[in-house]
Design a protein around this motif. Structure first.
Motif, short mmCIF file in Angstrom:
data_model
loop_
_atom_site.label_atom_id
_atom_site.label_comp_id
_atom_site.label_asym_id
_atom_site.label_seq_id
_atom_site.Cartn_x
_atom_site.Cartn_y
_atom_site.Cartn_z
N ILE A 190 18.76 -48.55 15.70
CA ILE A 190 17.80 -49.07 16.55
C ILE A 190 16.53 -49.46 15.75
N LEU A 191 15.95 -48.19 15.23
CA LEU A 191 14.80 -48.27 14.30
C LEU A 191 14.88 -49.36 13.09
N GLU A 192 15.97 -49.14 12.66
CA GLU A 192 16.12 -50.39 11.27
C GLU A 192 16.06 -51.78 11.95
N ASP A 193 16.61 -51.94 13.04
CA ASP A 193 16.41 -53.24 13.70
C ASP A 193 15.02 -53.71 14.04
N PHE A 194 14.35 -52.52 14.69
CA PHE A 194 13.15 -52.91 15.61
C PHE A 194 11.92 -52.92 14.37
N LEU A 195 12.15 -52.37 13.23
CA LEU A 195 11.09 -52.63 12.16
C LEU A 195 10.83 -53.91 11.85
N GLU A 196 11.81 -54.93 11.97
CA GLU A 196 11.84 -56.07 11.75
C GLU A 196 10.62 -56.90 12.49
N HIS A 197 10.02 -56.17 13.66
CA HIS A 197 9.01 -56.87 14.41
C HIS A 197 7.53 -56.46 13.68
N PHE A 198 7.66 -55.84 12.69
CA PHE A 198 6.47 -55.34 12.07
C PHE A 198 6.61 -56.01 10.71
N GLU A 199 5.39 -56.47 10.14
CA GLU A 199 5.41 -57.16 8.67
C GLU A 199 5.27 -56.19 7.56
N TYR A 200 5.16 -54.75 7.85
CA TYR A 200 4.76 -53.77 6.97
C TYR A 200 6.21 -53.78 5.87
#
Length: 412
Positions: free
Chosen positions: A265-275
């Motif tokens: 879930i974290l790997e997918d959710f990090l796509e919401h950030f541009e970092y």
């Protein structure tokens, strides 16, 4: 001309699971009133309308909440949605205010008034509350993962305690007690009595199946030989103890599956950030998520120096007369500080079978500091400070990190 602080009425709010307590002060620290209301979104509008009666002519309301991420988050979202000024009042500041007023009793009303006093005293210093959902959700995921790992650590300690009496030589069986082959073995054979009649070949097949074919006949023979040398370790009520081992392993396995699920879930959710923090060698998905969760919106820190102070990486200066001493900052965000410390260790180490230098730039910088007379801890602190600058720049500018080529380790 009026002083800027005279433009507001200051409302301190002590938030709880069921109710919130709000106390309003004018700019002269005079109490204007108090409201206690349920912690339910349906009640927030009534509270907001009731708070309007505290406004003096030509003034606006300013709200200060101890908690803007848990019990007070819904109210914070409501108030910011109303375009109200909401600031986060650190709970430690409220406690210090209560102590400075020599208040022996602690009530919701007193806490709310202390929050209002801190809001008035430190109005320009307190951060604005900015309850962005994506940072809040990410923080919850990271916190949940961290708590599961903590639980698993406790469970592994329990397992060590059980196995010490069952298998005195168990530490020779596997490298890690929580590896797949180890958990499978001890779940099937929680005590040596369960190994009676098991051949070396049968045990070798089990180990080979659950270790990606790394553990074979030799390891099986080693385990059975250790069990033979340990002798008879059976105790009274052995079945009950075996059940405890199986139950502990079952919990560990469930936690490992949940950790794996959260990582996905974290790997997918990090796509919401541009970092693009993962572009740096040494920062994986979990570390990137932890950094973002602890730092939040990077715009809160206009300079890397402010981020360094927030994370407790920047030194603290103690100056008195001719004395001017710098010492390590033991305050700040200790979780964020530990993340930067782990990253500093990673980028200054060698890794792999051939001891490749992970990051030659930081490796050389670390050893340069040691050659200048600094201790290893001080040198790592210097690396942490450089990392803060880089992470701040990567998050502020949404840029990638260009990794220097790895180098072979040369022993001196």
């Amino acid at each position: 001309m009026l002083h800027p602080k005279m433009e507001y009425v200051y409302v301190g709010i002590d938030s709880h699971k069921d109710t919130h307590c709000a106390v309003a002060l004018n700019c002269f620290f005079e109490k204007l009133g108090e409201i206690t209301f349920p912690n339910a979104p349906s009640e927030f509008e009534d509270f907001f309308q009731a708070a309007q009666k505290f406004k003096l002519k030509g003034t606006k309301l300013a709200f200060g909440l101890e908690d803007v991420s848990a019990y007070g988050r819904s109210l914070t979202v409501f108030l910011t949605g109303k375009k109200q000024l909401v600031k986060h009042v650190n709970a430690s500041l409220v406690a210090s205010e209560r102590k400075s007023r020599n208040i022996l009793h602690k009530t919701d009303s007193e806490d709310a008034e202390c929050a209002a006093r801190v809001l008035l005293n430190r109005f320009d210093q307190l951060p604005d509350a900015d309850p962005q959902d994506k940072y809040w959700v990410l923080s919850n995921l990271v916190t949940r993962r961290r708590s599961i790992i903590k639980m698993n650590t406790a469970l592994k300690n329990h397992l060590h305690a059980f196995l010490t009496s069952h298998y005195p030589s168990y530490h020779k069986f596997f490298v890690n007690i929580d590896c797949n082959s180890s958990l499978i073995f001890f779940e099937k054979y929680p005590s040596p009595s369960k190994l009676e009649g098991v051949t070396v070949q049968e045990l070798a097949e089990l180990l080979e199946e659950h270790s990606n074919r790394r553990l074979k006949l030799e390891k099986a023979g080693q385990i059975l030989e250790c069990v033979r040398k340990d002798g008879d370790t059976r105790v009274q009520y052995q079945e009950a103890r075996d059940l405890s081992v199986k139950s502990t392993i079952n919990q560990i396995n469930n936690n490992l599956k949940e950790i794996e699920s959260i990582d996905t879930i974290l790997e997918d959710f990090l796509e919401h950030f541009e970092y693009k923090l993962q572009s740096m060698r040494g920062i994986d998905t979990v570390m990137a998520a932890s950094l973002i969760a602890e730092i939040g919106d990077i715009s809160r820190f206009p300079t890397p120096a402010k981020l360094a102070r927030y994370s407790g990486v920047a030194p603290v200066t103690y100056s008195s007369g001719k004395t001017d001493v710098q010492y390590s900052n033991e305050r700040g965000n200790r979780v964020l500080n530990s993340i930067f410390f782990r990253l500093a260790v990673i980028v200054t180490m060698t890794a792999g079978r051939y001891k490749k230098i992970v990051n030659p730039f930081f490796y050389n910088y670390y050893h340069k500091k040691i050659s200048e007379g600094k201790t290893k801890r001080q040198a790592l602190k210097c690396v942490q400070r450089r990392l803060v600058n880089i992470i701040w720049s990567m998050m502020t500018n949404r840029t990638e990190y260009i990794n220097p080529p790895t180098e072979d380790f040369k022993s001196t």
